[in-house]
Design a protein around this motif. Structure first.
Motif, mmCIF file in Angstrom:
data_model
loop_
_atom_site.group_PDB
_atom_site.id
_atom_site.type_symbol
_atom_site.label_atom_id
_atom_site.label_comp_id
_atom_site.label_asym_id
_atom_site.label_seq_id
_atom_site.Cartn_x
_atom_site.Cartn_y
_atom_site.Cartn_z
ATOM 1 N N LEU A 89 0.833 -1.219 0.000
ATOM 2 C CA LEU A 89 0.000 0.000 0.000
ATOM 3 C C LEU A 89 0.858 1.255 0.000
ATOM 4 O O LEU A 89 0.494 2.262 -0.618
ATOM 5 C CB LEU A 89 -0.950 0.006 1.183
ATOM 6 N N HIS A 90 1.993 1.218 0.681
ATOM 7 C CA HIS A 90 2.917 2.359 0.640
ATOM 8 C C HIS A 90 3.399 2.589 -0.789
ATOM 9 O O HIS A 90 3.456 3.720 -1.272
ATOM 10 C CB HIS A 90 4.125 2.120 1.560
ATOM 11 N N LYS A 91 3.735 1.511 -1.472
ATOM 12 C CA LYS A 91 4.224 1.620 -2.849
ATOM 13 C C LYS A 91 3.116 2.090 -3.778
ATOM 14 O O LYS A 91 3.338 2.948 -4.643
ATOM 15 C CB LYS A 91 4.794 0.277 -3.310
ATOM 16 N N ALA A 92 1.911 1.552 -3.605
ATOM 17 C CA ALA A 92 0.780 1.973 -4.442
ATOM 18 C C ALA A 92 0.441 3.441 -4.193
ATOM 19 O O ALA A 92 0.111 4.173 -5.138
ATOM 20 C CB ALA A 92 -0.431 1.090 -4.166
ATOM 21 N N SER A 93 0.530 3.884 -2.949
ATOM 22 C CA SER A 93 0.216 5.286 -2.658
ATOM 23 C C SER A 93 1.255 6.216 -3.279
ATOM 24 O O SER A 93 0.919 7.314 -3.719
ATOM 25 C CB SER A 93 0.101 5.521 -1.152
ATOM 26 N N PHE A 94 2.508 5.789 -3.356
ATOM 27 C CA PHE A 94 3.531 6.613 -4.015
ATOM 28 C C PHE A 94 3.215 6.764 -5.509
ATOM 29 O O PHE A 94 3.319 7.865 -6.058
ATOM 30 C CB PHE A 94 4.922 6.003 -3.819
ATOM 31 N N VAL A 95 2.804 5.688 -6.146
ATOM 32 C CA VAL A 95 2.428 5.759 -7.566
ATOM 33 C C VAL A 95 1.199 6.654 -7.730
ATOM 34 O O VAL A 95 1.161 7.509 -8.622
ATOM 35 C CB VAL A 95 2.176 4.345 -8.138
ATOM 36 N N LEU A 96 0.207 6.481 -6.863
ATOM 37 C CA LEU A 96 -1.006 7.310 -6.937
ATOM 38 C C LEU A 96 -0.679 8.784 -6.708
ATOM 39 O O LEU A 96 -1.165 9.657 -7.437
ATOM 40 C CB LEU A 96 -2.036 6.837 -5.915
ATOM 41 N N PHE A 97 0.146 9.087 -5.722
ATOM 42 C CA PHE A 97 0.530 10.471 -5.468
ATOM 43 C C PHE A 97 1.301 11.045 -6.650
ATOM 44 O O PHE A 97 1.171 12.223 -6.972
ATOM 45 C CB PHE A 97 1.355 10.597 -4.194
ATOM 46 N N GLY A 98 2.103 10.216 -7.298
ATOM 47 C CA GLY A 98 2.819 10.663 -8.495
ATOM 48 C C GLY A 98 1.867 11.049 -9.605
ATOM 49 O O GLY A 98 2.047 12.069 -10.270
ATOM 50 N N ILE A 99 0.835 10.241 -9.797
ATOM 51 C CA ILE A 99 -0.171 10.551 -10.825
ATOM 52 C C ILE A 99 -0.908 11.836 -10.465
ATOM 53 O O ILE A 99 -1.110 12.716 -11.305
ATOM 54 C CB ILE A 99 -1.153 9.372 -10.995
ATOM 55 N N ILE A 100 -1.306 11.943 -9.203
ATOM 56 C CA ILE A 100 -2.022 13.147 -8.766
ATOM 57 C C ILE A 100 -1.145 14.383 -8.933
ATOM 58 O O ILE A 100 -1.589 15.410 -9.441
ATOM 59 C CB ILE A 100 -2.497 12.990 -7.302
ATOM 60 N N ASP A 101 0.106 14.289 -8.525
ATOM 61 C CA ASP A 101 1.002 15.446 -8.572
ATOM 62 C C ASP A 101 1.447 15.818 -9.981
ATOM 63 O O ASP A 101 1.645 16.991 -10.284
ATOM 64 C CB ASP A 101 2.255 15.184 -7.732
ATOM 65 N N LEU A 102 1.636 14.829 -10.840
ATOM 66 C CA LEU A 102 2.193 15.102 -12.167
ATOM 67 C C LEU A 102 1.156 15.227 -13.281
ATOM 68 O O LEU A 102 1.367 15.958 -14.237
ATOM 69 C CB LEU A 102 3.207 14.011 -12.545
ATOM 70 N N VAL A 103 0.043 14.516 -13.160
ATOM 71 C CA VAL A 103 -0.946 14.489 -14.251
ATOM 72 C C VAL A 103 -2.113 15.436 -13.983
ATOM 73 O O VAL A 103 -2.516 16.196 -14.873
ATOM 74 C CB VAL A 103 -1.449 13.045 -14.481
ATOM 75 N N LEU A 104 -2.663 15.390 -12.775
ATOM 76 C CA LEU A 104 -3.867 16.186 -12.499
ATOM 77 C C LEU A 104 -3.684 17.694 -12.632
ATOM 78 O O LEU A 104 -4.637 18.385 -13.005
ATOM 79 C CB LEU A 104 -4.452 15.820 -11.136
#
Length: 185
Positions: A89-104
């Motif tokens: 979940l820590h790893k998945a949250s890092f990927v999700l935060f990356g998408i939120i920070d870079l794409v959104l």
């Protein structure tokens, strides 16, 4: 005076507030664009600061696990999450935060449809809420979440709403994001 990023953000928001109209008037397209550009700059700038230098924590996706421990002002929730969440979940949250920070931020700046803008709003505000829950960064997260509010404005909501008796009760609150009069009870 400008030791923390939220000090600068507060000053920039106050400066842009000069261009907001008096209550009852819609802000000019240029003013809305300035607020959208500020939101883009804040979110994308934070992403660049976070992802610019990829170290071992970033490469093996454990950045969030370590961040919950060494962030400037962690809360008790940060320690609980750090210890209780499985590493997956820590790893998945890092990927999700990356998408939120870079794409959104790009979605918020360029998207014209209702659904992409709502997804952008939910993602960016959700990220700010998670950060507020696990750390204390002053008013930075609140100000950033407030900058997301215009993403919901101008979304085919100009038609008046009607009560169950059929009376018009005015346009939705979200279209008055610039007006403090809309906060009156």
């Amino acid at each position: 005076l400008f030791w923390f990023p939220w000090d600068k953000l507060t000053c920039e928001i106050a400066f842009l507030g000069i261009f907001l109209p008096n209550s009852g008037h819609t802000p000019a397209a240029q003013t809305r664009l300035l607020f959208q550009l500020l939101l883009f700059r804040v979110m994308f700038g934070m992403a660049l600061a976070k992802f610019r230098k990829l170290d071992d924590r970033s490469r093996n996706l454990t950045y969030i696990y370590h961040f919950l421990e060494w962030q400037p002002f962690p809360t008790s929730a940060a320690r609980t999450l750090r210890d209780a969440m499985p590493m997956l979940l820590h790893k998945a949250s890092f990927v999700l935060f990356g998408i939120i920070d870079l794409v959104l931020p790009f979605v918020g700046l360029f998207a014209q449809g209702t659904i992409p803008r709502r997804v952008c709003f939910a993602g960016l505000v959700g990220l700010q809420c998670m950060i507020m829950w696990t750390g204390n960064f002053g008013c930075f997260n609140i100000a950033t979440a407030a900058l997301c509010w215009p993403l919901l404005a101008d979304l085919d909501m100009d038609a008046p709403r009607h009560s169950s008796s059929g009376q018009s009760i005015g346009a939705p609150f979200v279209n008055d994001w610039w007006s403090f009069d809309s906060l009156a009870w």
